[in-house]
Design a protein around this motif. Structure first.
Motif, PDB file in Angstrom:
ATOM      1  N   ARG A   1      -8.399   0.561   2.928  1.00 44.25           N
ATOM      2  CA  ARG A   1      -7.697   0.387   4.258  1.00 44.25           C
ATOM      3  C   ARG A   1      -8.182   1.561   5.214  1.00 44.25           C
ATOM      4  N   HIS A   2      -8.459   2.673   4.975  1.00 37.07           N
ATOM      5  CA  HIS A   2      -8.415   3.847   5.717  1.00 37.07           C
ATOM      6  C   HIS A   2      -9.808   4.269   5.963  1.00 37.07           C
TER       7      HIS A   2
ATOM      8  N   ASP B   1     -12.868   1.986   4.823  1.00 41.72           N
ATOM      9  CA  ASP B   1     -13.503   0.717   5.132  1.00 41.72           C
ATOM     10  C   ASP B   1     -13.217  -0.081   5.877  1.00 41.72           C
ATOM     11  N   GLY B   2     -12.111   0.133   6.390  1.00 43.16           N
ATOM     12  CA  GLY B   2     -11.329  -0.838   7.568  1.00 43.16           C
ATOM     13  C   GLY B   2     -10.924  -2.191   7.047  1.00 43.16           C
ATOM     14  N   ILE B   3     -10.867  -2.388   5.894  1.00 44.85           N
ATOM     15  CA  ILE B   3     -10.432  -3.468   5.151  1.00 44.85           C
ATOM     16  C   ILE B   3      -9.014  -3.325   4.647  1.00 44.85           C
ATOM     17  N   ASP B   4      -8.133  -3.996   5.760  1.00 38.94           N
ATOM     18  CA  ASP B   4      -6.965  -3.468   5.577  1.00 38.94           C
ATOM     19  C   ASP B   4      -5.987  -4.362   5.075  1.00 38.94           C
ATOM     20  N   ASP B   5      -6.117  -5.438   4.379  1.00 32.92           N
ATOM     21  CA  ASP B   5      -5.151  -6.452   3.994  1.00 32.92           C
ATOM     22  C   ASP B   5      -4.827  -6.083   2.443  1.00 32.92           C
ATOM     23  N   SER B   6      -5.494  -5.367   1.837  1.00 29.55           N
ATOM     24  CA  SER B   6      -5.249  -5.317   0.246  1.00 29.55           C
ATOM     25  C   SER B   6      -3.815  -4.621  -0.124  1.00 29.55           C
ATOM     26  N   VAL B   7      -3.402  -5.025  -1.116  1.00 30.09           N
ATOM     27  CA  VAL B   7      -1.939  -4.306  -1.524  1.00 30.09           C
ATOM     28  C   VAL B   7      -2.026  -4.434  -2.957  1.00 30.09           C
ATOM     29  N   VAL B   8      -1.386  -3.516  -3.797  1.00 29.53           N
ATOM     30  CA  VAL B   8      -1.337  -3.857  -5.159  1.00 29.53           C
ATOM     31  C   VAL B   8       0.259  -4.257  -5.474  1.00 29.53           C
ATOM     32  N   ILE B   9       0.000  -5.150  -6.213  1.00 30.00           N
ATOM     33  CA  ILE B   9       1.350  -5.588  -6.888  1.00 30.00           C
ATOM     34  C   ILE B   9       1.566  -5.544  -8.225  1.00 30.00           C
ATOM     35  N   SER B  10       2.814  -5.622  -8.829  1.00 36.43           N
ATOM     36  CA  SER B  10       2.967  -5.571 -10.279  1.00 36.43           C
ATOM     37  C   SER B  10       2.595  -6.900 -11.051  1.00 36.43           C
ATOM     38  N   GLY B  11       2.453  -6.566 -12.237  1.00 35.24           N
ATOM     39  CA  GLY B  11       2.124  -7.522 -13.067  1.00 35.24           C
ATOM     40  C   GLY B  11       3.293  -8.675 -13.006  1.00 35.24           C
ATOM     41  N   LYS B  12       4.377  -8.177 -12.890  1.00 34.60           N
ATOM     42  CA  LYS B  12       5.690  -9.072 -13.084  1.00 34.60           C
ATOM     43  C   LYS B  12       5.678 -10.022 -11.718  1.00 34.60           C
ATOM     44  N   GLU B  13       5.259  -9.321 -10.674  1.00 30.27           N
ATOM     45  CA  GLU B  13       5.173 -10.141  -9.333  1.00 30.27           C
ATOM     46  C   GLU B  13       3.817 -11.301  -9.416  1.00 30.27           C
ATOM     47  N   LEU B  14       2.936 -10.626 -10.068  1.00 30.71           N
ATOM     48  CA  LEU B  14       1.599 -11.520 -10.045  1.00 30.71           C
ATOM     49  C   LEU B  14       1.925 -12.811 -10.895  1.00 30.71           C
ATOM     50  N   LEU B  15       2.800 -12.727 -11.815  1.00 29.58           N
ATOM     51  CA  LEU B  15       3.109 -13.689 -12.864  1.00 29.58           C
ATOM     52  C   LEU B  15       4.190 -14.581 -12.292  1.00 29.58           C
ATOM     53  N   ARG B  16       4.981 -14.033 -11.534  1.00 31.21           N
ATOM     54  CA  ARG B  16       5.815 -14.636 -10.709  1.00 31.21           C
ATOM     55  C   ARG B  16       5.205 -15.784  -9.764  1.00 31.21           C
ATOM     56  N   ARG B  17       4.229 -15.135  -8.832  1.00 34.29           N
ATOM     57  CA  ARG B  17       3.046 -16.304  -8.196  1.00 34.29           C
ATOM     58  C   ARG B  17       2.498 -16.888  -8.770  1.00 34.29           C
TER      59      ARG B  17
ATOM     60  N   LEU C   1      -4.869   2.437 -15.117  1.00 30.99           N
ATOM     61  CA  LEU C   1      -5.978   2.439 -13.984  1.00 30.99           C
ATOM     62  C   LEU C   1      -5.157   2.381 -12.823  1.00 30.99           C
ATOM     63  N   LYS C   2      -3.785   2.166 -12.795  1.00 30.71           N
ATOM     64  CA  LYS C   2      -3.078   1.754 -11.552  1.00 30.71           C
ATOM     65  C   LYS C   2      -3.214   2.872 -10.437  1.00 30.71           C
ATOM     66  N   PRO C   3      -3.187   4.163 -10.699  1.00 31.14           N
ATOM     67  CA  PRO C   3      -3.596   5.354  -9.775  1.00 31.14           C
ATOM     68  C   PRO C   3      -4.878   5.286  -9.092  1.00 31.14           C
ATOM     69  N   VAL C   4      -5.753   5.013  -9.893  1.00 29.04           N
ATOM     70  CA  VAL C   4      -7.249   4.798  -9.310  1.00 29.04           C
ATOM     71  C   VAL C   4      -7.404   3.789  -8.493  1.00 29.04           C
ATOM     72  N   ILE C   5      -6.702   2.701  -8.941  1.00 32.89           N
ATOM     73  CA  ILE C   5      -6.683   1.419  -7.813  1.00 32.89           C
ATOM     74  C   ILE C   5      -6.254   1.768  -6.656  1.00 32.89           C
ATOM     75  N   ARG C   6      -5.023   2.311  -6.883  1.00 33.96           N
ATOM     76  CA  ARG C   6      -4.209   2.620  -5.704  1.00 33.96           C
ATOM     77  C   ARG C   6      -5.023   3.375  -4.544  1.00 33.96           C
ATOM     78  N   ALA C   7      -5.724   4.504  -5.183  1.00 38.90           N
ATOM     79  CA  ALA C   7      -6.790   5.373  -4.038  1.00 38.90           C
ATOM     80  C   ALA C   7      -7.904   4.426  -3.940  1.00 38.90           C
ATOM     81  N   TYR C   8      -8.170   3.674  -4.601  1.00 37.66           N
ATOM     82  CA  TYR C   8      -9.386   2.545  -4.098  1.00 37.66           C
ATOM     83  C   TYR C   8      -8.929   1.924  -2.892  1.00 37.66           C
ATOM     84  N   VAL C   9      -7.701   1.148  -3.028  1.00 38.98           N
ATOM     85  CA  VAL C   9      -6.941   0.281  -1.957  1.00 38.98           C
ATOM     86  C   VAL C   9      -6.865   1.284  -0.836  1.00 38.98           C
ATOM     87  N   TRP C  10      -6.321   2.466  -1.064  1.00 34.11           N
ATOM     88  CA  TRP C  10      -6.325   3.426   0.068  1.00 34.11           C
ATOM     89  C   TRP C  10      -7.454   3.515   0.914  1.00 34.11           C
ATOM     90  N   LYS C  11      -8.500   3.893   0.021  1.00 32.99           N
ATOM     91  CA  LYS C  11      -9.980   4.037   0.958  1.00 32.99           C
ATOM     92  C   LYS C  11     -10.383   2.938   1.496  1.00 32.99           C
TER      93      LYS C  11
END
Lengths: 573, 420
Positions: free
Chosen positions: A190-191, A193-209, A178-188
């Motif tokens: 940001r560009h 809907d004007g909701i510009d804070d979202s980023v996609v992070i990896s599972g590894k980074e998520l579990l680190r946090r 699903l990652k490419p679809v979600i990347r496109a969703y986050v791009w939409k």
């Protein structure tokens, strides 16, 4: 959907059971059914946000008797003859924040609330998330207000001395595909809907946090602007600041009727007397439709949606430090993100809510099934989540309309009315921004900014009750030196002192009930749920109010805690 | 200036009082810290009799029992801080502890060589036993109802249902009846009663209060004050059986559904807890996994009789006074599944162990059965019981001076009923 197409579809699906008419931007659905879910589905089908059409539900529901609005027991004429500039109906987050914004001007502001405290209904019964605006597309009022509202929280919570943390939110996915679809969703987002804070992070980074999360997460959307606040704490703080700046808040006061003459509300009947306000603001939550009806300006309908949250012992607080939920592939049946996990400003984990359609606007009963739904899903977010850590749970009822959007506008037929209605999630997040606009609308109705001078004495700062538990020993000692009551711990679980309880009772809006004190300074919020401290809190309330212990209530009205004295009579402890 | 003590006891109930008196008698400099204004702990509100039968061979009320210890405590001139709450405990780098205590006098730092945690227990609440429905006034834990009735002189209910046949629930059934309230019944989810046999007779049978086993309360009704509860039968796993629900009108629900040792301070020190007792894992001297920290009374495990609470307090008090930081050689005791728990959970092979006092409960009611304590294959101790009931705690003392230097310690409970 065009009306003719809608009518055709309804006929195909339900025969002649339902009819829809359309006039003045409103579609009115009529018919009769014993199936509430079906009525909701039909009315939702009639909604058309693109065309700006509202839906009024006039279908007769025969499946159960719909209980009338619960009224306070108190009856007097204390407000009789009052002629406020602005009457606000409803003491939720909307009403309280509007009241505070209105006190920036020299206005006589009166807020009436039928319950014994502010934020008793939806505003006090949600998860307190300050939303980042996820899944809100352009064109809705929710979207219009979300960014502005979200960005105001640091300032507003600072002014009102309400704890707020911008802890961020993760929407977690198990499917790498699903990652490419979600990347496109986050791009939409940001560009477009004007909701510009979202980023996609990896599972590894998520579990680190968030090390306690499901190890099979492949990636997540991270929304750093998400946060949380105590929703009733913020509502009460807004209310107290309003009172401090000259507004009047009348609790235990229900609106029961209105006189409308020549498109204007000339009199408002309440359980405490007749009012003659210049402007009326309808912030009545699940009952906003009834208020609109009384005012002769009903153009939307509310279909209540119940949700249950669980609160976990602070010991389970290590489960996560943010807000998070697993995103499943199946389409959500209810209009909700399906609940999540959230680490509250008080350090408890909160799990939920679910979403269940209901005709009951004031049924706050919880059910085992709600807890099971949420825990089954959220164990997918954090596998260590367990029902064993639950210390309490509660249900709230959201004031959703069929358009699934806010109604914030002046009356359509009634001139001195403003609707701040159908405020469901993310209504807490949008409240600071909405309040500014609604206050401005009211000023406009009163002749515009030039006719309504500013209030030179307005103080945006509210002095909160100090939380001694969080202070370093030296500061805590300084408070105790000034007032030894701060050194007397009453609630052991939450470490609340007698001084803090008395501060709550001496605040601008005194609610001398066990729940009123609990909601302000937290005695009884901990793992023993008031087992040890509730008799002590009752005693402090009785002494402060000069009433017998047996008159102290849990939450006002008939919620007496005890049934008079024992045979031996009043104790001496 | 920081006060310095050999032993600081946290909690001024029966366990803490006994611990402080014993530590003082052993020559230690002792401080007792109590969060309430008066000493005595929960005994202050236990105005029924039956306390002290084991220890004093007399039937005392709770306050009378407490008074005996308070008198001794005062006569010994032991330092006490009442209405004082310990907010934090820090381990000092060179041994010992620094406590932060909050009171009307301010924030005090106290240094102590050892600590005795006598913090008692709390009651399980309605939501912790999955009761659903509204949130009306009128739902009380039995202890809260007892506090209101006996210490504040107000009646929490006029017509109630009691959920749980724990001792406080049974005591409150009688107490409320005597105060003129109607107790419609005591409902117990387990197939056997949770309270002491004597309480079943004296509190229920003598007052014709019915006891319904394998039943629970599933739901409460009422917006302001409780108006009714829903009762359901439960299956063997204590899950409500659909279709067996009935509604009982009442204005009060009193819960006696279990006690949980209070060990938040212990946990903050990293003390290991036993999931069975929810109290610290201790050795024969009642020292926890954290050297210099002792546990006793209901914080250690929920006792049935106060006499044993005092006894464990004395044990902890003597041991804390004698504490010198000697290295321990800890041997855990593995227990069989027929045992609900065994306290202490481990033995220090380096200690004297001339009299080790054990407390245990069986998991289920059992007929004739044998408890056997072994080290490897060597039987250290065994005793046969005519019957065992989980509500009734068993106590025994064992001489473990001849404990072999190696071999795993085990405790087994075996049924000796024919055929099995």
């Amino acid at each position: 959907m065009k009306l003719s197409k809608l009518q055709k579809k309804l006929r195909a699906a339900y025969g002649g059971k339902y009819a829809v008419t359309q006039a003045d931007g409103v579609r009115t659905v009529t018919g009769e059914s014993a199936d509430w879910a079906e009525i909701v589905a039909v009315c939702a089908m009639a909604a058309d946000r693109k065309r700006g059409l509202h839906v009024v539900n006039d279908v007769r529901f025969t499946g159960a008797e719909i209980a009338p609005m619960r009224l306070p027991a108190l009856r007097d004429r204390a407000l009789d003859g009052r002629t406020p500039d602005v009457l606000i109906i409803g003491g939720g987050i909307s009403g309280a924040s509007i009241a505070r914004e209105l006190t920036r001007r020299q206005l006589d502001v009166l807020l009436v609330e039928k319950e014994s405290d502010l934020a008793i209904q939806a505003s006090g019964r949600n998860d307190g998330e300050v939303h980042p605006g996820i899944d809100l597309g352009r064109g809705s009022l929710k979207h219009h207000y979300i960014i502005r509202g979200n960005r105001m929280f640091d300032r507003v919570c600072g002014e009102l001395e309400v704890p707020f943390k911008r802890c961020g939110q993760y929407v977690c996915f198990e499917q790498a595909a699903l990652k490419p679809v979600i990347r496109a969703y986050v791009w939409k987002r940001r560009h477009i809907d004007g909701i510009d804070d979202s980023v996609v992070i990896s599972g590894k980074e998520l579990l680190r946090r968030e090390p306690q999360f499901n190890p099979s997460f492949k990636f997540a959307i991270y929304n750093p602007m998400a946060g949380c606040v105590c929703p009733y704490g913020l509502t009460i703080a807004y209310g107290e600041n309003a009172v401090q700046n000259g507004a009047q808040i009348s609790l235990n006061t229900a609106v029961t009727g209105m006189t409308v003459e020549d498109g204007r509300i000339t009199a408002v009947e309440t359980t405490r007397g007749t009012l003659r306000p210049k402007v009326v603001i309808n912030a009545a939550g699940v009952f906003a439709e009834e208020v609109a009806r009384m005012a002769g300006d009903r153009f939307y309908s509310i279909h209540p949606r119940r949700g249950t949250n669980s609160i976990l012992d602070k010991k389970a607080g290590g489960l996560l430090s943010s807000i998070a939920s697993i995103k499943k592939l199946e389409v959500n049946s209810g209009h909700t993100k399906g609940g999540g996990l959230l680490n509250t400003v008080h350090g408890n984990i909160l799990a939920g809510p679910d979403a269940v359609e209901t005709w009951e606007k004031e049924n706050y009963a919880t059910d085992r099934s709600s807890i099971e739904t949420v825990f089954t899903k959220q164990k997918g977010t954090a596998p260590a989540l367990t029902e064993r850590d639950i210390i309490t749970y509660f249900t709230g009822v959201r004031a959703a309309n069929f358009e699934e959007d806010f109604v914030i506008e002046p009356g359509r037929k009634t001139k001195n009315l403003i609707h701040c209605a159908c405020i469901q999630s993310p209504g807490l997040t949008t409240a600071p921004a909405v309040a500014e606009d609604v206050a401005a609308m009211a000023v406009q109705l009163l002749g515009g900014p030039d006719a309504v001078p500013e209030n030179p004495a307005f103080d945006p700062h509210r002095k909160g009750v100090p939380t001694l538990r969080d202070l370093p020993p030296a500061e805590r000692a300084a408070y105790i030196e000034k007032n030894p009551d701060y050194g007397e711990i009453v609630c052991r679980c939450e470490e609340v002192s007698k001084g803090e309880i008395l501060d709550a009772l001496n605040a601008p809006l005194c609610v001398p009930t066990v729940d009123g004190v609990k909601r302000r300074v937290r005695p009884g919020m901990g793992r023993c749920q008031g087992g040890f401290c509730s008799p002590l809190v009752m005693q402090i309330i009785a002494a402060h109010q000069g009433i017998p212990l047996s008159d102290v209530t849990k939450k006002g009205g008939g919620s007496v805690l005890t049934c008079g004295e024992t045979k031996g009579g009043g104790g001496n402890a | 200036m920081r006060e310095q003590y050999d032993v600081t006891v946290i909690g001024g109930g029966p366990a803490g009082l006994a611990a402080a008196i014993a530590a003082d008698a052993a020559g230690a400099r002792v401080l007792l810290i109590e969060r309430e204004a008066r000493l005595g702990g929960i005994l202050k509100q236990c105005i029924h009799d039956g306390f002290g039968l084991v220890r004093f061979k007399e039937k005392l009320s709770g306050p009378e029992y407490a008074e005996r210890f308070i008198d001794q405590f005062r006569a010994a001139g032991i330092d006490a801080m009442t209405l004082t709450f310990v907010t934090a405990i820090e381990k000092l780098p060179d041994g010992g502890f620094c406590l932060t205590a909050v009171s009307r006098d301010g924030v005090t730092a106290i240094e102590s060589k050892t600590l005795i945690l006598a913090t008692g227990c709390r009651e399980r609440t309605a939501k912790q036993v999955a009761i659903h429905g509204t949130r009306p006034a009128g739902v009380f834990t039995a202890g809260t109802a007892q506090h209101l009735t006996n210490l504040r002189g107000v009646l929490p209910t006029k017509k109630c249902v009691i959920l749980g046949s724990g001792d406080i629930g049974l005591i409150m059934a009688r107490r409320l009846t005597l105060e003129g309230a109607e107790v419609l019944g005591v409902y117990e989810a387990k197939p056997t009663p949770s309270g002491l046999t004597r309480n079943l007779h004296q509190c229920l049978h003598d007052f014709n209060i019915p006891l319904y086993l394998s039943h629970t309360v599933t739901r409460v009704f009422g917006a302001d004050r409780l108006t009714a509860v829903e009762i359901a039968k439960v299956d063997d796993a204590m899950r409500p059986i659909p279709g067996t629900e009935s509604v009982v009108e009442c204005d009060g629900l009193i819960l006696s559904v279990g006690l949980i040792p209070e060990n938040e301070l212990a946990e903050s020190l990293g003390v290991a807890l036993d999931p069975r007792t929810k109290g610290p894992v201790c050795d024969g001297s009642l020292m926890t996994s954290c050297p210099g920290v002792f546990s006793c009374g209901n914080a250690l495990h929920v006792n049935d009789l106060v006499d044993y609470v005092s006894e464990s307090g004395e044990q902890a008090g003597r041991a804390a006074a004698a504490f010198c930081g000697a290295a321990r050689d800890l041997a855990p005791i593995e227990i069989g599944k027929e045992l609900l728990y065994l306290v202490p959970q481990q033995i220090d092979r380096n200690a004297d162990n001339a009299t080790v006092t054990f407390y245990f409960r069986s998991r289920e009611p059992m007929g004739k059965s044998r408890l056997r304590l072994q080290c490897g294959d060597a039987v250290l101790f065994e005793k046969t019981y005519p019957f065992l009931r989980p509500p009734e705690m068993e106590r025994l003392t064992v001489d473990l001076r001849d404990l072999p230097a190696d071999g795993a310690l085990t405790a087994q409970l075996t049924s000796m009923e024919g055929g099995a």
